[in-house]
Design an enzyme around this catalytic site. Structure first.
Site, PDB file in Angstrom:
ATOM      1  N   GLY A   1       0.812  -1.209   0.000  1.00 42.60           N
ATOM      2  CA  GLY A   1       0.000   0.000   0.000  1.00 42.60           C
ATOM      3  C   GLY A   1       0.848   1.264   0.000  1.00 42.60           C
ATOM      4  O   GLY A   1       0.541   2.235  -0.697  1.00 42.60           O
ATOM      5  N   THR A   2       1.929   1.250   0.771  1.00 47.06           N
ATOM      6  CA  THR A   2       2.811   2.419   0.852  1.00 47.06           C
ATOM      7  C   THR A   2       3.380   2.755  -0.519  1.00 47.06           C
ATOM      8  O   THR A   2       3.384   3.914  -0.947  1.00 47.06           O
ATOM      9  CB  THR A   2       3.959   2.141   1.845  1.00 47.06           C
ATOM     10  N   GLN A  56      -7.823   0.167   3.638  1.00 48.33           N
ATOM     11  CA  GLN A  56      -8.659  -0.344   4.732  1.00 48.33           C
ATOM     12  C   GLN A  56     -10.077  -0.697   4.289  1.00 48.33           C
ATOM     13  O   GLN A  56     -10.723  -1.529   4.921  1.00 48.33           O
ATOM     14  CB  GLN A  56      -8.729   0.683   5.878  1.00 48.33           C
ATOM     15  N   THR A 116      11.503  -7.621 -11.095  1.00 48.05           N
ATOM     16  CA  THR A 116      10.926  -8.939 -11.374  1.00 48.05           C
ATOM     17  C   THR A 116       9.723  -9.169 -10.472  1.00 48.05           C
ATOM     18  O   THR A 116       9.804  -8.950  -9.257  1.00 48.05           O
ATOM     19  CB  THR A 116      11.986 -10.035 -11.115  1.00 48.05           C
ATOM     20  N   CYS A 147       2.093   2.064  12.839  1.00 54.35           N
ATOM     21  CA  CYS A 147       3.234   2.932  12.584  1.00 54.35           C
ATOM     22  C   CYS A 147       3.450   3.932  13.718  1.00 54.35           C
ATOM     23  O   CYS A 147       4.568   4.263  14.045  1.00 54.35           O
ATOM     24  CB  CYS A 147       3.025   3.693  11.294  1.00 54.35           C
TER      25      CYS A 147
END
Ligand code: PLP
Length: 419
Positions: free
Chosen positions: A92-93, A198, A256, A344
């Site tokens: 996601g980041t 989310q 890859t 986080c």
């Protein structure tokens, strides 16, 4: 905390272990989910049997490539996109970074509109762009954590190059009116990005009907493996690559391809879509037992986030005179895995930016607890939490100087009222 786990593992026979094994309840699905066994089964052959590089021209390469096509189709179908509008990323980041920097670098300069409650993957990307000369507006939210479309509209100017507003918040679970916001963006000809990490699998998403140009997904939040994600890029939306190399994923994300991860993610999307009719009512039922029973039984406890427009699996509370970290530790001792907010920010001592944005003060923000449910949670587990949580809160308050102070103030107030 870790010591206890190590001790448990070293304890003699299997029977002893079974006896000492405490009940464990996982209520931190916003941080990550267990990988569904069907996802693991789908992935396994791609480690040892079909291990080819998807770019190779031989049979091994074709097998890998076909598997990736199938996965891409499943990811696209979860959000009503076309397969060729999906690129695979490392999570996601990375999807958020590719979307936001991708647009910014394409336009070279300009204004970005986002909100003050975004995930750090969006917030920190915007801050980095500010250091490079881009300008960013971080829109405020109301006390439920909602971004007002009217505020988005008035923030738009001639230089606006991107609007990025998350679909659902990872801490307090508030779902944003992104359809209205995307409509405003579309009418102004500005690309609209949303972080749907989310909400995917829990709230229906239709990128066509909702006018979304870019959308981020992450596999490990929907019962897939970690380290895989996807970015939906609507046909015709042009972005600049931020990772350069062999030209994989239409030149937008070279490297890859992680075939086992991608296959697992595809399977997780297929399952999420298939199971949504069953999973979502289940989550609602558990959540709507958890929330009222907590706020009604525990004195001085409140729900954070929106009462209605919230993720079906999110319950976020705040307790007066309780320190969130102590609460998490005490619940962990009872086998309950919870969180104060985002994984986080939980290791930092600053209060959560989301809780500050909804108007809590630092003390209130530190007294928060996030419980996020998953498809494998049961009624019994929720009952167990409802049994343990009031006891733990009471125990912590007994030793809390803050609680004593609150209590004395309350007594003093009552005295004053009598006079
Ligand atoms: C978890 C999360 C991310 C980051 O996803 P990763 O795959 O862990 O990089 C981004 N946005 C939101 C809203 C999240 O909850």
């Amino acid at each position: 905390m870790n010591l206890r786990i190590i001790k448990d593992e070293k304890m003699g026979s299997v029977e002893e272990k079974m006896k000492s094994a405490k009940k464990r309840v996982y209520l931190d699905h916003a941080a990550t989910t267990p990988v569904d066994p069907a996802v693991v089964d789908a992935m396994l052959p791609y480690f040892t049997r079909f291990y080819g590089n998807a770019s190779s021209l031989h049979a091994y390469g074709r097998e890998a490539h076909n598997a990736m096509d199938e996965a891409r189709k499943n990811v696209a179908e979860l959000i009503n996109a076309e397969s060729d509008e999906i690129i695979f990323t490392a999570g996601g980041t990375e999807s958020d970074n590719i979307a936001i920097k991708g647009i910014a670098y394409k336009k070279k300069k300009g204004y970005i509109i986002t909100s003050s409650i975004e995930h750090p993957a969006v917030l920190e990307t915007c801050r980095a762009l500010e250091r490079e000369g881009f300008e960013v507006t971080y829109l405020p939210v109301d006390r439920f954590g909602t971004v007002y479309p009217s505020n988005v509209e008035s923030a738009i100017n001639d230089e606006t190059i991107l609007i990025s507003i998350m679909h659902a918040n990872n801490e307090i679970g508030t779902i944003q009116p992104i359809k209205e916001i995307a409509k405003i963006a579309s009418e102004s000809g500005i690309p609209f990005h949303t972080d749907a990490v989310q909400s995917a699998g829990k709230v229906p998403i239709d990128v066509r009907r909702m006018n979304i140009d870019l959308l981020s997904l992450s596999s490990h939040k929907i019962y897939g493996p970690k380290g895989v994600g996807a970015l939906y890029i609507r046909k015709g939306v042009r972005i600049e690559p931020i990772i350069h190399g062999g030209g994989h994923e239409r030149g937008l994300r070279s490297s890859t391809e992680n075939i086992p991860g991608i296959v697992g993610f595809g399977k997780a999307c297929e399952l999420a879509k298939k199971r949504m009719d069953k999973d979502v009512p289940h989550l609602f039922k558990l959540r709507d037992t958890l929330i009222p029973n907590t706020v009604n039984t525990i004195e001085e406890s409140y729900l954070n986030g929106h009462p209605k427009e919230r993720l079906p699996n999110n319950a976020h509370f705040r307790f007066t005179a309780i320190e969130g970290e102590s609460l998490i530790m005490s619940l962990d001792d009872e086998g309950i895995a919870a969180s104060t907010g985002s994984a986080c920010s939980s290791k930092k001592l600053e209060p959560s930016h989301v809780l500050m944005a909804i108007g809590l003060n630092e003390v209130e923000a530190h007294g928060s607890l996030r419980l996020t449910l998953g498809r494998e949670n049961t009624d019994e587990e929720v009952e167990y939490v409802l049994e343990v949580l009031p006891e733990v809160v009471e125990r912590l308050r007994e030793i809390s100087p803050l609680w004593k102070k609150e209590f004395e103030i309350e007594r003093w107030r009552k005295e004053m009222e009598k006079r």
